[in-house]
Design a protein around this motif. Sequence first.
Motif, PDB file in Angstrom:
ATOM      1  N   HIS A  94       1.694  28.764  11.446  1.00 33.57           N
ATOM      2  CA  HIS A  94       0.325  29.257  11.538  1.00 33.57           C
ATOM      3  C   HIS A  94      -0.612  28.145  12.011  1.00 33.57           C
ATOM      4  N   ALA A  95      -0.345  26.922  11.564  1.00 35.34           N
ATOM      5  CA  ALA A  95      -1.180  25.790  11.981  1.00 35.34           C
ATOM      6  C   ALA A  95      -1.033  25.536  13.485  1.00 35.34           C
ATOM      7  N   ARG A  97      -0.288  27.781  15.735  1.00 33.13           N
ATOM      8  CA  ARG A  97      -0.972  28.878  16.425  1.00 33.13           C
ATOM      9  C   ARG A  97      -2.467  28.610  16.529  1.00 33.13           C
ATOM     10  N   GLU A  98      -3.040  27.982  15.515  1.00 33.94           N
ATOM     11  CA  GLU A  98      -4.455  27.636  15.556  1.00 33.94           C
ATOM     12  C   GLU A  98      -4.702  26.364  16.367  1.00 33.94           C
ATOM     13  N   ARG A 101      -5.326  26.893  19.980  1.00 36.14           N
ATOM     14  CA  ARG A 101      -6.587  27.578  20.296  1.00 36.14           C
ATOM     15  C   ARG A 101      -7.587  26.571  20.861  1.00 36.14           C
ATOM     16  N   ASP A 129      -6.828  33.801  24.106  1.00 34.38           N
ATOM     17  CA  ASP A 129      -5.943  34.566  23.227  1.00 34.38           C
ATOM     18  C   ASP A 129      -4.708  35.048  23.969  1.00 34.38           C
ATOM     19  N   ARG A 132      -2.429  32.060  24.243  1.00 34.23           N
ATOM     20  CA  ARG A 132      -1.850  31.760  22.929  1.00 34.23           C
ATOM     21  C   ARG A 132      -0.755  32.758  22.588  1.00 34.23           C
ATOM     22  N   VAL A 163      -0.384  36.958  18.440  1.00 33.07           N
ATOM     23  CA  VAL A 163      -1.824  36.839  18.703  1.00 33.07           C
ATOM     24  C   VAL A 163      -2.283  38.101  19.420  1.00 33.07           C
TER      25      VAL A 163
END
Length: 388
Positions: A94-95, A97-98, A101, A129, A132, A163
């Motif tokens: 999850h980190a 994926r952010e 960004r 997005d 991503r 995403v």
Amino acid sequence: MPTFLPIDLDPPARDEGGDRAAASVRGAGVYRPIGDEPVTSAQSDAELAREYIGQGELSPRSMANTQKELYRFLTWCREEAKKTFQQLTLADLHAYREFIRNPPPDWICATKWPRNDPRYRPFSGPLSDASRRQAMIAVKGLLGYAEQTGYLRRNLARLVRNVRAPHTSRITRYLTPQAIGYAIEAVSKRAADTPAAVRRRERDRFLLIAFAQTGARLNEIVGAHMGAIYSEGDGRWWLDVIGKGAKPRRLPVPPGMLDAFRSYRQAFGLLPQSSRADRTPLVLSSRREEQVAITDEAASEALKAVFMAAADHAASLGDGDSAASLRQASTHWLRHSMLTNHANSGVQLKTLQDTAGHANIATTAAYLHKRDHERHDEIVGSGAGLLP
């Protein structure tokens, strides 16, 4: 500051021994112990990524994109998470994926340096997005493969949601016939006082007309050869291309494109028409007298220069709307333009779907603006006298 070491992500050759695998481990700096009875020979995360890329039947462009995304992920694991795949947690995924960004400044460079250049950085800016989403699809594919081959005991990426990329119901990035006319005029009137300048002008004019009249993708045109433009003797001319998923497709060649093709060939000292056996690259470098292909990026930059000259011309004529569109345009806008303009002219969507190579006709329907235009005109026309 992170170190962006080169990572060998070229698919392994079938007869490749362990020496290259060991070099890949040392280069990536990522190690892990292998679990019980794996069905992979990979000895590191980077080696597994190479194997994963090699086991898929990817086009050169898809392979390059996958290598780019997996290099980013492998480097993040080493430099930011400081973990191997085996040590990653769900929170780590999850980190990441952010992280993509809005990558930190030391991960970004606007210039695309080669990966073995010390100035290379994995990103040119924040990812949309949609980008991503594609990045995480590559990562999830790799970790899924790791589980399937026994390299990992479980695949935590299963628990990471894709995403969500915003979906637009209508294609808006396209050029009107008038704007395309400005572009053709701009490149046709370009001064050419040397043989190289003549070659460049005629090549760029052909490129512009080819994209605008066939709706082909950038890599489909650049990856084709001269013999891909042909007639079967009935007066109909075709262009054979290889589309997404290595699917062959043939596109109608209008007379204007055929004329531009012949002029382009003559500027390079070739006969006006090629044979079907001609394997000469379709898009040639204008700087070299020998027949050398140009890259996708070079073709894209060549047309961007045409669009900028056309924008200046449109602005000088007071056509601000066309000038604004042309300044933002890319080669893919010409694909959108061809499909949009034909859809609004009444060409059947099934015909456009086959020409564009869309798997789903709903994708093609996004190019149809005619009903919206009619609805707009009817409402505006009817309301003209409703208010004082």
